[in-house]
Motif scaffolding. Structure first.
Motif, short mmCIF file in Angstrom:
data_model
loop_
_atom_site.label_atom_id
_atom_site.label_comp_id
_atom_site.label_asym_id
_atom_site.label_seq_id
_atom_site.Cartn_x
_atom_site.Cartn_y
_atom_site.Cartn_z
N VAL A 36 -8.82 -13.11 -32.25
CA VAL A 36 -8.39 -14.30 -32.45
C VAL A 36 -7.78 -15.34 -34.17
N PRO A 37 -6.93 -15.49 -34.03
CA PRO A 37 -6.29 -16.00 -35.20
C PRO A 37 -7.13 -16.94 -35.45
N TYR A 38 -7.65 -17.61 -36.85
CA TYR A 38 -8.16 -18.75 -37.19
C TYR A 38 -7.33 -19.78 -36.89
N HIS A 63 -11.91 -13.47 -41.44
CA HIS A 63 -11.67 -14.51 -41.95
C HIS A 63 -12.68 -15.47 -42.30
N SER A 64 -13.01 -15.27 -41.35
CA SER A 64 -14.35 -16.22 -41.28
C SER A 64 -15.49 -16.02 -39.89
N ASN A 65 -16.24 -16.09 -40.54
CA ASN A 65 -17.81 -15.69 -39.54
C ASN A 65 -19.13 -16.58 -39.70
N GLU A 66 -18.46 -17.94 -39.89
CA GLU A 66 -19.67 -19.11 -39.93
C GLU A 66 -19.10 -20.21 -38.24
N LEU A 67 -18.46 -19.46 -38.08
CA LEU A 67 -18.76 -20.39 -36.65
C LEU A 67 -19.31 -20.40 -35.18
N TYR A 73 -10.37 -14.24 -37.46
CA TYR A 73 -9.67 -13.13 -38.20
C TYR A 73 -7.70 -14.00 -38.96
N SER A 74 -7.67 -13.50 -39.91
CA SER A 74 -6.01 -13.72 -40.04
C SER A 74 -5.07 -12.06 -39.57
N PRO A 99 0.21 -12.69 -33.16
CA PRO A 99 0.62 -14.34 -33.99
C PRO A 99 1.77 -14.50 -35.15
N ALA A 100 1.95 -16.10 -35.73
CA ALA A 100 3.56 -16.17 -35.78
C ALA A 100 3.82 -15.31 -37.07
N LYS A 101 3.37 -15.03 -37.70
CA LYS A 101 3.22 -13.77 -38.86
C LYS A 101 3.50 -12.57 -38.86
#
Length: 103
Positions: A36-38, A63-67, A73-74, A99-101
């Motif tokens: 899932v994108p961040y 992207h971030s592991n601390e949630l 992910y990005s 994702p938008a990108k």
């Protein structure tokens, strides 16, 4: 004769690279869960995913592991950029929006 061997060697190398590109994702990704994108959750009424979730041991994939909800992910992550065609096929097959990108 020498040119023939050189051509055979080149074909073998291309074959090994192609097979590696197609088989390595079976080790790198967990195809049972989605990444899932961040910064994006839904688009057009569908959940957004980047592709299959990378395994926990893959370096620099998150992207971030601390949630509290788990890693996010990005689309710019190296695993998703390298295997973008496979990730797009995964999202289309599972019914996720890209994702938008990537749209």
């Amino acid at each position: 004769m020498k040119a023939r061997w050189r051509r055979m060697r080149s074909l073998k190398l291309i074959s090994i690279i192609t097979i590696g590109y197609l088989l390595i994702p079976l080790v790198i990704f967990d195809f049972n869960s989605s990444a899932v994108p961040y910064d994006e959750k839904t688009h057009g009424g569908r959940s957004v995913a980047i592709g299959p979730r990378p395994q926990n041991w893959v370096p620099f994939a998150t992207h971030s592991n601390e949630l509290p909800g788990g890693p996010e992910y990005s689309p710019d992550g190296w695993t998703f950029r390298l295997w973008k065609p496979i990730c797009i096929l995964y999202c289309n097959k599972k019914g996720y929006a890209l994702p938008a990108k990537w749209r």
